[in-house]
Design a protein around this motif. Structure first.
Motif, mmCIF file in Angstrom:
data_model
loop_
_atom_site.group_PDB
_atom_site.id
_atom_site.type_symbol
_atom_site.label_atom_id
_atom_site.label_comp_id
_atom_site.label_asym_id
_atom_site.label_seq_id
_atom_site.Cartn_x
_atom_site.Cartn_y
_atom_site.Cartn_z
ATOM 1 N N HIS A 1 0.809 -1.222 0.000
ATOM 2 C CA HIS A 1 0.000 0.000 0.000
ATOM 3 C C HIS A 1 0.848 1.280 0.000
ATOM 4 O O HIS A 1 0.556 2.223 -0.723
ATOM 5 N N HIS A 2 1.882 1.336 0.800
ATOM 6 C CA HIS A 2 2.696 2.554 0.905
ATOM 7 C C HIS A 2 4.082 2.382 0.294
ATOM 8 O O HIS A 2 5.015 3.086 0.648
ATOM 9 N N SER A 3 4.223 1.474 -0.633
ATOM 10 C CA SER A 3 5.551 1.218 -1.199
ATOM 11 C C SER A 3 5.969 2.342 -2.146
ATOM 12 O O SER A 3 5.150 3.113 -2.646
ATOM 13 N N LEU A 4 7.255 2.399 -2.410
ATOM 14 C CA LEU A 4 7.779 3.379 -3.362
ATOM 15 C C LEU A 4 7.243 3.138 -4.766
ATOM 16 O O LEU A 4 7.220 4.051 -5.585
ATOM 17 N N GLY A 5 6.819 1.934 -5.041
ATOM 18 C CA GLY A 5 6.272 1.635 -6.363
ATOM 19 C C GLY A 5 5.083 2.502 -6.730
ATOM 20 O O GLY A 5 4.843 2.783 -7.891
ATOM 21 N N TRP A 6 4.317 2.942 -5.713
ATOM 22 C CA TRP A 6 3.169 3.821 -5.969
ATOM 23 C C TRP A 6 3.564 5.285 -6.016
ATOM 24 O O TRP A 6 2.793 6.124 -6.460
ATOM 25 N N ARG A 7 4.751 5.603 -5.533
ATOM 26 C CA ARG A 7 5.147 7.010 -5.466
ATOM 27 C C ARG A 7 6.213 7.379 -6.488
ATOM 28 O O ARG A 7 6.593 8.531 -6.589
ATOM 29 N N MET A 8 6.709 6.406 -7.206
ATOM 30 C CA MET A 8 7.728 6.672 -8.224
ATOM 31 C C MET A 8 7.539 5.682 -9.367
ATOM 32 O O MET A 8 7.161 4.542 -9.156
ATOM 33 N N GLY A 9 7.804 6.132 -10.550
ATOM 34 C CA GLY A 9 7.838 5.223 -11.689
ATOM 35 C C GLY A 9 6.498 4.706 -12.144
ATOM 36 O O GLY A 9 5.490 5.395 -12.121
ATOM 37 N N ASP A 10 6.495 3.435 -12.545
ATOM 38 C CA ASP A 10 5.336 2.827 -13.199
ATOM 39 C C ASP A 10 4.056 2.876 -12.365
ATOM 40 O O ASP A 10 2.985 3.164 -12.886
ATOM 41 N N GLY A 11 4.151 2.560 -11.094
ATOM 42 C CA GLY A 11 2.961 2.554 -10.244
ATOM 43 C C GLY A 11 2.324 3.918 -10.119
ATOM 44 O O GLY A 11 1.106 4.064 -10.194
ATOM 45 N N GLU A 12 3.150 4.941 -9.945
ATOM 46 C CA GLU A 12 2.632 6.302 -9.817
ATOM 47 C C GLU A 12 1.950 6.746 -11.110
ATOM 48 O O GLU A 12 0.833 7.269 -11.084
ATOM 49 N N ASP A 13 2.611 6.520 -12.234
ATOM 50 C CA ASP A 13 2.032 6.898 -13.524
ATOM 51 C C ASP A 13 0.737 6.137 -13.787
ATOM 52 O O ASP A 13 -0.255 6.708 -14.242
ATOM 53 N N TYR A 14 0.746 4.854 -13.483
ATOM 54 C CA TYR A 14 -0.438 4.043 -13.727
ATOM 55 C C TYR A 14 -1.607 4.522 -12.866
ATOM 56 O O TYR A 14 -2.737 4.650 -13.346
ATOM 57 N N LYS A 15 -1.317 4.780 -11.597
ATOM 58 C CA LYS A 15 -2.379 5.212 -10.695
ATOM 59 C C LYS A 15 -2.990 6.542 -11.158
ATOM 60 O O LYS A 15 -4.202 6.708 -11.126
ATOM 61 N N CYS A 16 -2.160 7.463 -11.616
ATOM 62 C CA CYS A 16 -2.676 8.743 -12.137
ATOM 63 C C CYS A 16 -3.559 8.509 -13.358
ATOM 64 O O CYS A 16 -4.649 9.088 -13.467
#
Length: 104
Positions: free
Chosen positions: A30-45
């Protein structure tokens, strides 16, 4: 239409669902860097842009969620915001707690 929206429309045409982030990146905590940087962040947006483009009526949004893998419990508020885009957090949650629990 803004440049960002037109790029989004090309990547994710309206007739194509975008799977929720928890399905696209099931190993991201839930709070990993994957959501705040790179692919996860872009995908979530991009996913939130897609969610915003869904019809606002509840039934359409519920059908979208049911077409995908159930959300992990830590994604509760994302499910709530998909179902109730104008929700003021806990007001509508009380009425739909059991129903949302079925989607987790």
């Amino acid at each position: 239409m803004t440049e960002e929206n037109s790029e989004f429309d090309l990547l994710y045409p309206a007739e194509k669902d975008i799977v929720p982030p928890w399905e696209k990146f099931p190993t991201y905590e839930h709070h990993s860097l994957g959501w705040r940087m790179g692919d996860g962040e872009d995908y979530k947006c991009n996913w939130w842009n897609f969610v915003d483009s869904l019809p606002s009526e509840y039934e359409s949004r519920l059908k979208y969620l049911k077409r995908n893998r159930p959300a992990p419990i830590n994604q509760f508020y994302k499910v709530l915001w998909v179902l109730y885009p104008d929700c003021e957090e806990d007001k509508e949650y009380q009425e739909s707690q059991a129903e949302i629990a079925e989607l987790l």
